[in-house]
Design a protein around this motif. Structure first.
Motif, PDB file in Angstrom:
ATOM      1  N   THR A  58      -9.684  45.470  45.513  1.00  0.00           N
ATOM      2  CA  THR A  58     -10.667  44.677  46.245  1.00  0.00           C
ATOM      3  C   THR A  58     -10.858  45.300  47.617  1.00  0.00           C
ATOM      4  O   THR A  58      -9.892  45.553  48.335  1.00  0.00           O
ATOM      5  CB  THR A  58     -10.175  43.226  46.388  1.00  0.00           C
ATOM      6  OG1 THR A  58     -10.131  42.631  45.096  1.00  0.00           O
ATOM      7  CG2 THR A  58     -11.109  42.419  47.272  1.00  0.00           C
ATOM      8  N   GLN A  61     -13.585  41.870  50.396  1.00  0.00           N
ATOM      9  CA  GLN A  61     -13.866  40.611  49.710  1.00  0.00           C
ATOM     10  C   GLN A  61     -14.290  40.752  48.251  1.00  0.00           C
ATOM     11  O   GLN A  61     -14.386  39.770  47.542  1.00  0.00           O
ATOM     12  CB  GLN A  61     -14.949  39.798  50.445  1.00  0.00           C
ATOM     13  CG  GLN A  61     -14.618  39.529  51.904  1.00  0.00           C
ATOM     14  CD  GLN A  61     -15.738  38.867  52.656  1.00  0.00           C
ATOM     15  OE1 GLN A  61     -16.905  39.074  52.351  1.00  0.00           O
ATOM     16  NE2 GLN A  61     -15.382  38.065  53.644  1.00  0.00           N
ATOM     17  N   ASN A  62     -14.576  41.982  47.816  1.00  0.00           N
ATOM     18  CA  ASN A  62     -15.103  42.106  46.463  1.00  0.00           C
ATOM     19  C   ASN A  62     -14.333  43.117  45.628  1.00  0.00           C
ATOM     20  O   ASN A  62     -14.000  44.209  46.123  1.00  0.00           O
ATOM     21  CB  ASN A  62     -16.578  42.519  46.512  1.00  0.00           C
ATOM     22  CG  ASN A  62     -17.426  41.444  47.152  1.00  0.00           C
ATOM     23  OD1 ASN A  62     -17.490  40.319  46.676  1.00  0.00           O
ATOM     24  ND2 ASN A  62     -18.045  41.776  48.277  1.00  0.00           N
ATOM     25  N   VAL A  63     -14.092  42.754  44.372  1.00  0.00           N
ATOM     26  CA  VAL A  63     -13.476  43.694  43.436  1.00  0.00           C
ATOM     27  C   VAL A  63     -14.456  44.844  43.232  1.00  0.00           C
ATOM     28  O   VAL A  63     -15.630  44.625  42.945  1.00  0.00           O
ATOM     29  CB  VAL A  63     -13.189  43.017  42.085  1.00  0.00           C
ATOM     30  CG1 VAL A  63     -12.627  44.032  41.088  1.00  0.00           C
ATOM     31  CG2 VAL A  63     -12.222  41.860  42.263  1.00  0.00           C
ATOM     32  N   THR A  64     -13.973  46.063  43.407  1.00  0.00           N
ATOM     33  CA  THR A  64     -14.893  47.188  43.279  1.00  0.00           C
ATOM     34  C   THR A  64     -14.855  47.779  41.873  1.00  0.00           C
ATOM     35  O   THR A  64     -13.771  47.996  41.316  1.00  0.00           O
ATOM     36  CB  THR A  64     -14.582  48.299  44.299  1.00  0.00           C
ATOM     37  OG1 THR A  64     -15.365  49.451  43.963  1.00  0.00           O
ATOM     38  CG2 THR A  64     -13.101  48.686  44.288  1.00  0.00           C
ATOM     39  N   HIS A  79      -7.176  45.660  49.089  1.00  0.00           N
ATOM     40  CA  HIS A  79      -6.143  44.870  48.402  1.00  0.00           C
ATOM     41  C   HIS A  79      -5.980  45.386  46.979  1.00  0.00           C
ATOM     42  O   HIS A  79      -6.978  45.694  46.312  1.00  0.00           O
ATOM     43  CB  HIS A  79      -6.552  43.391  48.321  1.00  0.00           C
ATOM     44  CG  HIS A  79      -6.776  42.744  49.656  1.00  0.00           C
ATOM     45  ND1 HIS A  79      -5.807  42.032  50.315  1.00  0.00           N
ATOM     46  CD2 HIS A  79      -7.870  42.710  50.461  1.00  0.00           C
ATOM     47  CE1 HIS A  79      -6.293  41.573  51.459  1.00  0.00           C
ATOM     48  NE2 HIS A  79      -7.547  41.977  51.567  1.00  0.00           N
TER      49      HIS A  79
END
Lengths: 87, 765
Positions: A58, A61-64, A79
């Motif tokens: 992540t 804020q966003n899962v890539t 993360h």
């Protein structure tokens, strides 16, 4: 510089830190930077330079979907979290 | 129904013209006529010339070693065309396949389709037969002789974690999720997850009130009406075609190719209409066996599950054991929270423990926290996704503890939530911060609702509130748009349609081009006819495939502008596309007119669009429930139900309401009645819809849906996923309502009449 958040079970390998400031323009470079500071951490997060099955990255804020190749900005947060699937 | 549109509120007044012409309207669904007249072709409606029929032999034991399989008598039966066992599936070794929404250990997936050395649950597929008709196939399946060494089953997640528990999979070691380190001995605990934030000890030391409770939830099924079906033809040229109702044709293609060791390009998957999925129609169960039977028989083979097969061998969602400890200060602010969670994976690893652990405190801004989770194998079917997988179990536990804390504080539950609600910038225990999200808006919507303002009057009546969260997903989608000579557009997409997504996607395309929804003809096509598209799951389709449709419309805009400039012999820089018209220096022509003109003056107009965006925007919902509890029977009747959800921009409000209502109903079933009943031998005793009790219209009031529109900044039209969140709050809100009605706390799901009555009698005594 980007901040890489350390999973709790890896914190003993990183002087107990919750997050570490790293260098790099991609997630992979950020992990390599972390590994230079705390040798051996990369083998846990992405052995052989690949994201482990069942894990996701992540960034901000966003899962890539791009995994370790995802570009990161100087103010980015990184993360490593369990991959999840929806219904 | 009500809609609260934050965009309109920001714009100021009701005099503001609608922002969109198509989005936000309620056109008739494109597939509606076929579905209401029974002409739509579902899985079992597929008929292929020369088709024969398959049957699956399933294990009568919950846990056993397979000593031998003798198929000779079945093969000798006249009319039998082929028999398949795991020996017909290649050994995948330890290979792991990435399936878009997650990865799978192929050896486990293969063994789940046809057991190799062990059966891990009653109903586990052991062999398959194809014959001239179904009766012959079933008769032949029963002639297959399997010798088992029966082993003791372990059905309970906590017992399965004990050192003395029978181990299901000798290859499974406990993996630390964050470090990859593995244990050194076989175990049922497949994965261990830990999240930490802040100083837990300090947080609890600062608390004025602390509540610590333990919870159990039962195994429940997705409950789709249509059973699993697969029809396969392994042609003489090596090409395999699979017809099946699935949430992901491309996922089925990959699973079949990986399990059969054939090149991906040799497999084509044709989607049938799908009678519900909810996450349970992503994994393959029948297609590989049907394909093998087709190869061996030379004929197309169809296998259809019955309801017992579906309940015993597919899905379900995990039972769980959860402990929650939460502390608050005197003002009601959460100071610390801790969770311990163990989720049943079923026969093979892979429960949604990761998502559960990330969702368990997701509704709250918590400064100090710790979450520990375990993925645990038990002798039940391999679990699969079910609407917001893992989140409902977690929310039931957390929200019940929150309700108890509110009572200790003397604080209204809605105000407690408003005080502690997650919002933009809140950092979850797992470390990630939220973008713009709308939990507070859903709480305010509930607080402002007529339902909330109407007091309860009857004896044994109570009211409860609960909130829930789901991440939503982006992933990959592709569409192709062909402009017809009359200016209509055929829109080809790879997202199978479980919830009206054809129309929701077409509406975004129409909005972008300035057309009407009825001008678009959306088709869900096979894997050879459209670009790669991930599964219909994760509440992603309206977001991601809608975005691909938006890009395809933009592509057509560019083409039309360029072609018009050429046609009009003007500088392309002087031509633009505005509000459904191509506008040049001295003329303005609507899309349909220019499309007709261009069709006679040049090449066809074909647009394409893809998306792989990853800002789906998390979604929150808050539900308010009134119940009446019969003190003599423990039966809970729902009197009134209101669900508020942040849906981003509601593309088709009726579909959004439908998703909220459907999710709420499934959550009600999970909360009040649904559960797998196993005997000591691990045999499910209620494997039918008479005894496995899903709610019907007789059990339910109208579910009032309040659509809260907090547009997602990560989408051209502000879309958020809506399909999963509404299943999360119901069990928790029901528990709070039951307590409010009769004063007993329920820590185990379902809160069925016997359990409620038991607690009532315990209270009396």
């Amino acid at each position: 510089m980007p901040r890489l958040f350390i999973p709790p079970l890896l914190r003993p390998n990183c002087e107990g830190k919750e997050e570490v400031v790293v260098e790099g323009a991609t997630v992979l470079e950020a992990v390599q930077s972390l590994d230079q500071q705390y040798s051996g951490v990369m083998d846990h997060l992405c052995p052989e330079g690949k994201l482990r099955a069942g894990m996701s990255v992540t960034v901000d804020q966003n899962v890539t979907p791009r995994g370790l190749a995802q570009k990161v900005a100087p103010e980015s947060e990184i993360h490593f979290l369990p991959a999840i699937g929806g219904g | 129904m009500a809609t609260i549109d934050e965009t309109k509120a920001v714009e100021g007044s009701g005099d503001t013209p609608p922002k969109y012409k198509v989005i936000g309207t309620r056109p008739i669904r494109h597939d509606g006529a076929d579905k209401v007249t029974g002409r739509a072709l579902y899985g079992a409606d597929i008929k292929v010339k020369g088709m024969i029929y398959g049957a699956v032999l399933r294990s009568p034991h919950a846990h056993a070693n397979i000593i031998s399989i003798d198929t000779s008598k079945a093969e000798a039966l006249p009319g039998v065309r082929a028999v398949a066992t795991s020996a017909d599936l290649p050994e995948p070794g330890d290979k792991i396949a990435e399936l878009g929404e997650g990865s799978v250990v192929l050896n486990h997936l293969s063994s789940n389709n046809l057991a190799r050395t062990k059966v891990l649950y009653k109903g586990h597929a052991v062999a398959a037969v194809a014959a001239d008709n179904l009766h012959l196939a079933q008769e032949a399946a029963n002639l297959i002789e399997v010798k088992y060494e029966v082993l003791p089953p372990v059905m309970d997640v906590l017992k399965a974690m004990e050192d003395s528990a029978p181990v299901l999979n000798p290859d499974v070691r406990t993996e630390e999720a964050s470090t990859g380190e593995k244990g050194d001995k076989p175990t049922n605990i497949a994965k261990h997850i830990v999240f930490e934030k802040g100083d837990l000890e300090k947080g609890f030391a600062e608390a004025e009130h602390i509540v610590e409770r333990e919870f159990r939830t039962s195994t429940v099924h997705q409950g789709y009406i249509e059973p699993h079906v697969a029809t396969a033809l392994w042609n003489n040229d090596g090409q395999i075609t699979i017809w099946t109702p699935t949430q992901g044709t491309f996922s089925v293609r990959q699973q079949v190719a990986e399990l059969l060791f054939v090149p991906l390009a040799r497999v084509k998957v044709v989607p049938a209409e799908i009678g519900g999925g909810f996450g349970g129609k992503i994994s393959v169960y029948l297609a590989p066996a049907a394909a093998v039977l087709s190869r061996k028989s030379g004929a197309p083979v169809q296998i259809v599950m019955d309801r017992t097969d579906v309940l015993q061998a597919t899905g379900p969602t995990p039972g769980s054991a959860i402990k929650i400890k939460m502390g608050v200060d005197a003002e009601g602010r959460i100071t610390a929270a801790e969770a311990w969670m163990a989720y049943e994976a079923g026969g093979y690893p892979g429960s949604p423990i990761g998502a559960g652990a990330m969702c368990v405190f997701s509704c709250y801004d918590i400064p100090n926290g710790r979450v520990e989770g375990y993925d645990v194998c038990v002798n039940k079917p391999r679990t699969n996704a079910y609407r917001a997988p893992g989140a409902t179990n977690a929310a039931f536990a957390t929200e019940t503890v929150v309700d108890e804390l509110c009572e200790k504080l003397g604080m209204a539950p809605v105000d407690f939530r408003l005080l502690n609600a997650s919002k933009e910038g809140t950092r979850r225990i797992d470390g990630v911060t939220y973008p713009r999200v709308g939990l507070i808006e859903t709480l305010e919507a509930i607080k402002a609702s007529d339902h909330f303002k109407t007091p309860l009057t009857g004896k044994n009546q109570g009211r409860g509130i609960g909130s829930g969260f789901w991440f939503n997903a982006g992933l990959k989608s592709a569409v192709t748009a062909t402009v017809n000579t009359d200016g209509s557009v055929s829109l080809l997409e790879g997202s199978t349609d479980i919830g009206g997504s054809r129309t929701a996607i077409a509406m975004q395309f129409a909005e972008t081009l300035g057309l009407a929804a009825e001008d678009i003809k959306p088709y869900v096509v096979d894997t050879d006819s459209v670009g790669y598209t991930d599964v219909t799951g994760g509440s992603r389709v309206t977001y991601a495939t809608g975005w691909a449709a938006y890009e395809a419309a933009k592509d057509l805009q560019r083409q039309v502008v360029a072609r018009a400039a050429e046609l009009w012999d003007v500088d392309p820089a002087l031509v633009s596309y505005e509000d459904g018209h191509v506008v040049g220096p001295d003329k303005s022509v609507c899309f349909k007119e220019i499309a007709m003109e261009l069709s006679t003056t040049g090449e066809p107009l074909v647009g394409s669009g893809v998306s792989n965006h990853n800002e789906p925007g998390g979604a929150f919902g808050t539900h308010l429930i009134d119940v009446d509890v019969d003190p003599d029977t423990g039966k809970v009747d729902i009197l009134r139900y209101t669900a508020a959800q942040d849906c981003g921009t509601a593309i088709h409000p009726a579909y959004v309401e439908g998703q909220i209502q459907g999710g709420a109903v499934q959550g009600i079933g999970w909360g009040l009645n649904e559960e797998y009943w196993y005997d000591e031998e691990g045999s499910m005793r209620n494997a039918n819809f008479l005894d496995y009790r899903i709610p019907t219209c007789y059990d339910l009031p109208m579910i009032d849906a309040i659509i809260v529109e907090v547009p997602n900044p990560g989408h051209p039209y502000g879309v958020r996923g809506v399909g999963e969140v509404p299943i999360v709050p119901p069990p928790a809100a029901l528990e709070a309502a039951i307590y409010d009605a009769v004063g007993v706390r329920m820590y185990e799901l379902p809160m069925s009449p016997p359990r409620v009555l038991h607690e009532l009698l315990k209270k009396e005594s």
